[in-house]
Motif scaffolding. Structure first.
Motif, PDB file in Angstrom:
ATOM      1  N   SER A 132       0.840  -1.203   0.000  1.00 23.45           N
ATOM      2  CA  SER A 132       0.000   0.000   0.000  1.00 23.45           C
ATOM      3  C   SER A 132       0.871   1.247   0.000  1.00 23.45           C
ATOM      4  O   SER A 132       0.551   2.249  -0.657  1.00 23.45           O
ATOM      5  N   GLY A 133       1.990   1.181   0.716  1.00 21.50           N
ATOM      6  CA  GLY A 133       2.933   2.295   0.708  1.00 21.50           C
ATOM      7  C   GLY A 133       3.532   2.521  -0.661  1.00 21.50           C
ATOM      8  O   GLY A 133       3.693   3.679  -1.104  1.00 21.50           O
ATOM      9  N   TYR A 134       3.848   1.442  -1.376  1.00 25.93           N
ATOM     10  CA  TYR A 134       4.372   1.583  -2.741  1.00 25.93           C
ATOM     11  C   TYR A 134       3.323   2.212  -3.657  1.00 25.93           C
ATOM     12  O   TYR A 134       3.646   3.027  -4.523  1.00 25.93           O
ATOM     13  N   ALA A 135       2.072   1.797  -3.474  1.00 25.21           N
ATOM     14  CA  ALA A 135       0.999   2.318  -4.323  1.00 25.21           C
ATOM     15  C   ALA A 135       0.796   3.817  -4.120  1.00 25.21           C
ATOM     16  O   ALA A 135       0.340   4.518  -5.036  1.00 25.21           O
ATOM     17  N   ALA A 136       1.149   4.321  -2.937  1.00 21.06           N
ATOM     18  CA  ALA A 136       1.003   5.760  -2.670  1.00 21.06           C
ATOM     19  C   ALA A 136       1.809   6.590  -3.650  1.00 21.06           C
ATOM     20  O   ALA A 136       1.437   7.734  -3.967  1.00 21.06           O
ATOM     21  N   GLY A 137       2.903   6.032  -4.148  1.00 22.39           N
ATOM     22  CA  GLY A 137       3.737   6.755  -5.098  1.00 22.39           C
ATOM     23  C   GLY A 137       3.067   7.003  -6.434  1.00 22.39           C
ATOM     24  O   GLY A 137       3.571   7.797  -7.248  1.00 22.39           O
ATOM     25  N   LEU A 138       1.950   6.338  -6.681  1.00 20.86           N
ATOM     26  CA  LEU A 138       1.222   6.510  -7.940  1.00 20.86           C
ATOM     27  C   LEU A 138       0.125   7.553  -7.834  1.00 20.86           C
ATOM     28  O   LEU A 138      -0.562   7.832  -8.822  1.00 20.86           O
ATOM     29  N   ILE A 139      -0.050   8.137  -6.647  1.00 17.16           N
ATOM     30  CA  ILE A 139      -1.181   9.041  -6.379  1.00 17.16           C
ATOM     31  C   ILE A 139      -0.677  10.449  -6.105  1.00 17.16           C
ATOM     32  O   ILE A 139       0.376  10.635  -5.479  1.00 17.16           O
ATOM     33  N   ARG A 140      -1.435  11.432  -6.546  1.00 17.54           N
ATOM     34  CA  ARG A 140      -1.131  12.835  -6.270  1.00 17.54           C
ATOM     35  C   ARG A 140      -2.339  13.483  -5.594  1.00 17.54           C
ATOM     36  O   ARG A 140      -3.480  13.053  -5.798  1.00 17.54           O
ATOM     37  N   LEU A 290       9.375 -12.316 -10.607  1.00 13.98           N
ATOM     38  CA  LEU A 290       9.466 -10.885 -10.903  1.00 13.98           C
ATOM     39  C   LEU A 290      10.127 -10.641 -12.256  1.00 13.98           C
ATOM     40  O   LEU A 290       9.607  -9.891 -13.096  1.00 13.98           O
ATOM     41  N   GLU A 291      11.269 -11.280 -12.493  1.00 15.55           N
ATOM     42  CA  GLU A 291      12.002 -11.063 -13.736  1.00 15.55           C
ATOM     43  C   GLU A 291      11.243 -11.591 -14.947  1.00 15.55           C
ATOM     44  O   GLU A 291      11.283 -10.989 -16.029  1.00 15.55           O
ATOM     45  N   LEU A 292      10.527 -12.696 -14.781  1.00 12.57           N
ATOM     46  CA  LEU A 292       9.765 -13.249 -15.900  1.00 12.57           C
ATOM     47  C   LEU A 292       8.608 -12.330 -16.273  1.00 12.57           C
ATOM     48  O   LEU A 292       8.331 -12.103 -17.454  1.00 12.57           O
ATOM     49  N   TYR A 293       7.938 -11.757 -15.282  1.00 15.43           N
ATOM     50  CA  TYR A 293       6.870 -10.791 -15.565  1.00 15.43           C
ATOM     51  C   TYR A 293       7.449  -9.560 -16.269  1.00 15.43           C
ATOM     52  O   TYR A 293       6.865  -9.049 -17.227  1.00 15.43           O
ATOM     53  N   GLN A 294       8.585  -9.082 -15.797  1.00 12.57           N
ATOM     54  CA  GLN A 294       9.213  -7.912 -16.417  1.00 12.57           C
ATOM     55  C   GLN A 294       9.631  -8.204 -17.850  1.00 12.57           C
ATOM     56  O   GLN A 294       9.488  -7.349 -18.730  1.00 12.57           O
ATOM     57  N   GLU A 295      10.120  -9.407 -18.121  1.00  6.60           N
ATOM     58  CA  GLU A 295      10.506  -9.775 -19.486  1.00  6.60           C
ATOM     59  C   GLU A 295       9.283  -9.811 -20.411  1.00  6.60           C
ATOM     60  O   GLU A 295       9.427  -9.654 -21.628  1.00  6.60           O
ATOM     61  N   ASN A 296       8.111  -9.994 -19.840  1.00  9.03           N
ATOM     62  CA  ASN A 296       6.886  -9.992 -20.631  1.00  9.03           C
ATOM     63  C   ASN A 296       6.297  -8.596 -20.754  1.00  9.03           C
ATOM     64  O   ASN A 296       5.158  -8.434 -21.212  1.00  9.03           O
ATOM     65  N   GLY A 297       7.073  -7.575 -20.364  1.00 11.39           N
ATOM     66  CA  GLY A 297       6.653  -6.191 -20.545  1.00 11.39           C
ATOM     67  C   GLY A 297       5.643  -5.697 -19.531  1.00 11.39           C
ATOM     68  O   GLY A 297       4.965  -4.696 -19.764  1.00 11.39           O
ATOM     69  N   ILE A 298       5.533  -6.362 -18.395  1.00 13.59           N
ATOM     70  CA  ILE A 298       4.530  -6.015 -17.374  1.00 13.59           C
ATOM     71  C   ILE A 298       5.165  -5.118 -16.331  1.00 13.59           C
ATOM     72  O   ILE A 298       6.256  -5.413 -15.808  1.00 13.59           O
ATOM     73  N   GLU A 299       4.488  -4.036 -16.006  1.00 20.74           N
ATOM     74  CA  GLU A 299       5.015  -3.103 -15.005  1.00 20.74           C
ATOM     75  C   GLU A 299       4.807  -3.676 -13.609  1.00 20.74           C
ATOM     76  O   GLU A 299       3.682  -3.959 -13.193  1.00 20.74           O
ATOM     77  N   MET A 300       5.912  -3.829 -12.886  1.00 16.53           N
ATOM     78  CA  MET A 300       5.888  -4.371 -11.531  1.00 16.53           C
ATOM     79  C   MET A 300       6.451  -3.346 -10.570  1.00 16.53           C
ATOM     80  O   MET A 300       7.571  -2.860 -10.753  1.00 16.53           O
ATOM     81  N   ILE A 301       5.670  -2.998  -9.556  1.00 18.86           N
ATOM     82  CA  ILE A 301       6.116  -2.004  -8.569  1.00 18.86           C
ATOM     83  C   ILE A 301       6.198  -2.669  -7.206  1.00 18.86           C
ATOM     84  O   ILE A 301       5.322  -3.432  -6.828  1.00 18.86           O
TER      85      ILE A 301
END
Length: 301
Positions: A132-140, A290-301
């Motif tokens: 939830s703390g990481y998600a805060a970075g997406l909000i203004r 994590l790396e496999l999702y990133q290799e598939n072009g998926i944004e991971m935060i």
């Protein structure tokens, strides 16, 4: 065969009386070539890995073992050619040992057990707080948000109350509404309808019709399971159409899920896992996944 090299000697017959012998000789030449091809195929079952010969069956056992341990494998991890690993993965997929994806493979997604909201609220509280703390970075400040229901929604709503002073929040979760109503700078819209006691949320046609009147910058959803093969999934049929409507009526959909929900499956598919979605998770997600999702072009935060 000499040192892995095969040779075929073809004899040409010049006399007319030798035509029958020529046909017999060509038959044996064809048979010999076929035998050579079969031997070459057998040789291809051995690849060098780390300087040591490894049989295909041994390498496949290693792949299965790694998937059981880490949940995923990548095609560049075994020190052999990409073509060899792809053949291995194809064979293992035929045996229902894994699912091939771009860049590697993942295990067969296991169904995540469904628990009541009260039980889920007690599961992984630190992970939910972290993501939830990481998600805060997406909000203004001043953003318009749609917020799904669920146990992670409770942790997310608490984060919103702590970190922001001005937001517009559209939700059908009573938990989210109760947490945020104390914030004087927040504008809240509660999409009411039939009361779903098990989830402490509203559902049904009236809630859906109200939700569809809004448009948000970001929709935050909290699925039960995520899988590269099967997609983003959840269990609650009453909330399914509301979740889909949130995704439709927001500029961006962000899915918050703790690391235990990855490469799992559930009853209902909300969406495909592709480049259009963003996942926010905790630091416990396995590196291989994590790396496999990133290799598939998926944004991971």
């Amino acid at each position: 065969r000499t040192s892995g090299i095969f040779s075929v000697h073809v004899c040409a017959f010049r006399k007319k009386g030798d035509v029958e012998k020529q046909g017999i000789m060509l038959y044996y030449v064809d048979l010999y070539v076929i035998m050579c091809k079969d031997l070459v195929k057998e040789m291809k079952h051995v690849e060098l890995s780390g300087g040591k010969g490894m049989l295909a069956i041994e390498r496949q056992e290693q792949i299965v073992s790694q998937i059981r341990r880490n949940g995923a494998v990548r095609i560049h991890e075994f020190g052999v050619s990409v073509e060899t690993i792809r053949r291995d993965l194809l064979e293992l997929e035929r045996q229902d040992c894994l699912h091939r994806v771009h860049g590697g493979a993942v295990g067969i997604a296991v169904a995540k057990q469904y628990h009541r909201l009260e039980e889920r609220t007690e599961e992984n509280p630190q992970k939910k707080e972290e993501l939830s703390g990481y998600a805060a970075g997406l909000i203004r400040e001043g953003d318009v948000l749609m917020v799904d229901s669920g146990s992670t929604a409770i942790a997310f709503a608490k984060m919103l109350a702590e970190e922001f002073e001005r937001l517009t929040v559209i939700t059908y979760s009573l938990h989210v509404f109760e947490i945020l109503k104390k914030k004087e700078g927040f504008t809240l819209y509660l999409c009411a309808g039939a009361y779903l006691r098990d989830e402490n949320a509203f559902c049904g046609q009236w809630a859906l019709q109200m939700l569809e009147q809004f448009h948000a910058k970001t929709a935050f959803l909290f699925p039960s399971a995520i899988s590269l093969q099967n997609g983003i999934m959840d269990y609650d049929q009453e909330l399914y159409h509301l979740q889909r409507a949130m995704m439709k009526h927001a500029d961006r959909s962000v899915f918050l899920a703790d690391s235990d929900k990855f490469e799992k499956s559930a009853l209902l598919k909300l969406a495909d896992v592709n480049e259009a979605v963003t996942f926010v998770t905790d630091s416990g997600l396995r590196k291989e996944i994590l790396e496999l999702y990133q290799e598939n072009g998926i944004e991971m935060i």
